[in-house]
Design an enzyme around this catalytic site. Structure first.
Site, PDB file in Angstrom:
ATOM      1  N   GLY A   1      11.008   1.387   4.950  1.00  0.00           N
ATOM      2  CA  GLY A   1      10.451   0.118   4.498  1.00  0.00           C
ATOM      3  C   GLY A   1       9.156   0.304   3.741  1.00  0.00           C
ATOM      4  N   CYS A   2       8.419  -0.785   3.598  1.00  0.00           N
ATOM      5  CA  CYS A   2       7.147  -0.734   2.871  1.00  0.00           C
ATOM      6  C   CYS A   2       6.016  -1.211   3.783  1.00  0.00           C
ATOM      7  CB  CYS A   2       7.219  -1.588   1.609  1.00  0.00           C
ATOM      8  SG  CYS A   2       7.634  -3.311   1.895  1.00  0.00           S
TER       9      CYS A   2
ATOM     10  N   ASP B   1       8.481  13.546  13.130  1.00  0.00           N
ATOM     11  CA  ASP B   1       8.267  13.409  11.684  1.00  0.00           C
ATOM     12  C   ASP B   1       6.785  13.599  11.359  1.00  0.00           C
ATOM     13  OD1 ASP B   1       9.049  13.091   9.061  1.00  0.00           O
ATOM     14  OD2 ASP B   1       9.031  10.904   9.106  1.00  0.00           O
TER      15      ASP B   1
ATOM     16  N   LYS C   1       0.814  -1.220   0.000  1.00  0.00           N
ATOM     17  CA  LYS C   1       0.000   0.000   0.000  1.00  0.00           C
ATOM     18  C   LYS C   1       0.848   1.271   0.000  1.00  0.00           C
ATOM     19  CE  LYS C   1      -3.892  -0.190   0.221  1.00  0.00           C
ATOM     20  NZ  LYS C   1      -4.923  -0.384  -0.814  1.00  0.00           N
ATOM     21  N   ALA C   2       2.065   1.214   0.518  1.00  0.00           N
ATOM     22  CA  ALA C   2       2.891   2.427   0.589  1.00  0.00           C
ATOM     23  C   ALA C   2       4.351   2.043   0.782  1.00  0.00           C
ATOM     24  CB  ALA C   2       2.426   3.317   1.743  1.00  0.00           C
TER      25      ALA C   2
ATOM     26  N   GLY D   1       8.113   3.867   2.251  1.00  0.00           N
ATOM     27  CA  GLY D   1       8.669   4.995   2.989  1.00  0.00           C
ATOM     28  C   GLY D   1      10.159   4.856   3.160  1.00  0.00           C
TER      29      GLY D   1
END
Length: 513
Positions: free
Chosen positions: A204-205, A322, A198-199, A201
């Site tokens: 990681g994923c 963040d 889904k994403a 970064g």
């Protein structure tokens, strides 16, 4: 005299060994390579900076295969604290004919070259006569060597146990829950199936996965990013981290063996995804904006709060470090929850905040003091950095709101209009620090009473003076008041219109309360 000489020589060797340890070279960067870069969706090669705890050593590693005399590199990169790599300046594999060759070393870029030198048994020459040892020396030798050997083995085993225990907590899934729902069993007892990515970064994923009959999110970290995974796990495991506006944590696992270890973090799954994704595809009404902004501020205010006396212990104040729209997830009813605690810091009385590198986070959302490298390393300073970033997220919401009369802009990231999609650190310093610019607040927003108050709140969040910024709790209260005020104004407008049409006098709103 011979025995005394040998003892002195042994002491000399130990001293030399200690000196070598003290003079070891520090590993800061390693050659990076990943043969499966397309499958893992990473860079193929480059230079990787090595991060880790200050009290732990960092190394470089290389793995390769020898296929019919042809060398095929599998992976190269940073390696975590490993006693087998201590004081090795060169990357050398010594095992005899392994299936996959592995070596590690200490020193910058020391894995650029790697070697295979199998250990060979050395046959001792027998031509020289052996000098007989004195009986007393032999007795001491046979008595002390086994005892010393056992002591070394026991100490080494204890060190390895402590090292492993600190690196990977033995129970990674919470077994106690301060309230409903009841605690889940260990993740290892449940089938977990990855469905789709889904994403992606920095660390990681994120996968959508199925855990029994429910969907969950699985964030997968490579072993090189163990520090981020462990930090996020520790933050989620703190007392009081069960909150409606903080992403629900389910468990953490280490998957795989040897060099192919992945670190998993399992959380609740939200189909709407991040606020970034939602705003790209949707505009928001005034009430939707207020609901998202209020619940986001509530989550950050709770995160920032120091709360003693909870049922499961003392919740310390936490700085996220963040905050951005990508790290704010939306539930089906548009309630916001804050996610991604890989860089978060906890502030406990009498304890160090831990790794407090100044310039961390996403450049686009960095506060002026972060860009300048002029951070006051105190709790309140870190909380104010979060508030600057929150001001930018509120601007993103305002830019996609339909409340004002003007046109709604296409979704853009903060400062995208000024410096594009991929700003450098120097770009951000020039715009934010030197020119003191902020994203544009449109004139048409000022024509809506609620949007005008929101613009004022945004400006007080991203104020150049950190001490002048609002707290998250104050932002939450302001948004509640904004929504109430605009609802009253809207109701009074309707009453006025009805009065004009029907010519019936309605009592003022105050008298009906």
């Amino acid at each position: 005299m011979g025995a005394a000489t040998k003892l002195a020589f042994a002491v000399f060797l130990i001293s030399c060994s200690s000196g070598a340890i003290l003079g070891r070279s520090e590993t800061q960067e390693c050659i990076y390579y990943n043969a499966n870069w397309e499958k893992d969706k990473t860079n193929r090669s480059g230079i990787e900076p090595c991060y880790g705890d200050k009290d732990k050593r960092r190394h470089c590693f290389a793995t390769w295969k020898n296929i019919s005399g042809s060398i095929e590199i599998v992976k190269q990169g940073c390696w975590l604290d490993d006693i087998n790599c201590y004081d090795r300046n060169d990357c050398i594999e010594k095992k005899d004919s392994p299936e996959v060759f592995f070596c590690c070393c200490e020193g910058n870029m020391c894995n650029e070259r790697f070697f295979y030198f199998p250990e060979m048994e050395v046959t001792q020459p027998t031509s020289n006569p052996v000098t007989p040892k004195p009986p007393l020396f032999n007795t001491l030798l046979y008595s002390l060597v086994p005892i010393m050997g056992i002591a070394v083995i026991v100490l080494f085993s204890f060190w390895m146990y402590r090292h492993h225990k600190l690196a990977y907590p033995p129970v990674l899934v919470p077994t106690q829950d301060p309230g409903p729902p009841p605690p889940s069993p260990l993740m290892g007892l449940k089938p977990l199936q990855l469905l789709e990515i889904k994403a992606r970064g920095r660390f990681g994923c994120v996968w959508k996965a199925q855990l029994l009959n429910e969907y969950v999110a699985v964030k997968i970290f490579p072993i090189q990013d163990k520090q981020s995974w462990q930090n996020e796990y520790e933050i989620y495991s703190l007392p009081g981290m069960k909150h409606d506006n903080i992403l629900q944590f389910i468990g953490a696992e280490k998957r795989g063996t040897s060099i192919d270890v992945d670190l998993w973090l399992i959380t609740a799954f939200h189909e709407k995804g991040s606020l970034t994704d939602f705003l790209k595809a949707n505009v928001v009404s005034w009430n939707e904006l207020c609901h998202i902004a209020q619940t986001m501020a509530r989550g950050l205010a709770y995160l920032h709060e120091d709360i003693p006396g909870l049922k499961d212990g003392h919740k310390p104040a936490i700085s996220h470090r963040d905050i951005k729209s990508k790290n704010v997830l939306l539930k089906n009813n548009l309630t916001a929850c804050i996610a991604d605690f890989g860089l978060a810091l906890k502030f406990e009385a009498g304890k160090s905040a831990g790794d407090t590198h100044g310039q961390v986070g996403t450049r686009r959302y960095m506060a002026p003091e972060v860009l300048e490298g002029a951070i006051n390393f105190q709790r309140d300073a870190f909380l104010r950095i979060d508030m600057y970033a929150m001001g930018l997220v509120l601007w993103e919401l305002a830019s996609r709101c339909t409340a004002s009369d003007g046109p709604v802009d296409e979704y853009m990231l903060p400062f995208e209009e000024e410096i594009g999609q991929h700003p450098s650190l120097e770009d951000m310093q020039e715009v934010v620090v030197h020119k003191k610019k902020r994203p544009v607040l449109r004139e048409c927003w000022q024509k809506h009473s609620g949007m005008a108050m929101l613009c004022e709140t945004i400006e007080e969040c991203w104020d150049h003076d950190a001490e002048a910024r609002l707290s998250a709790g104050c932002v939450e209260e302001r948004i509640i008041q904004m929504q109430k005020l605009t609802n009253i104004i809207t109701t009074e407008d309707i009453v006025t219109v009805v009065t004009m049409v029907t010519n019936v006098d309605f009592p003022p709103k105050e008298s009906s309360l």
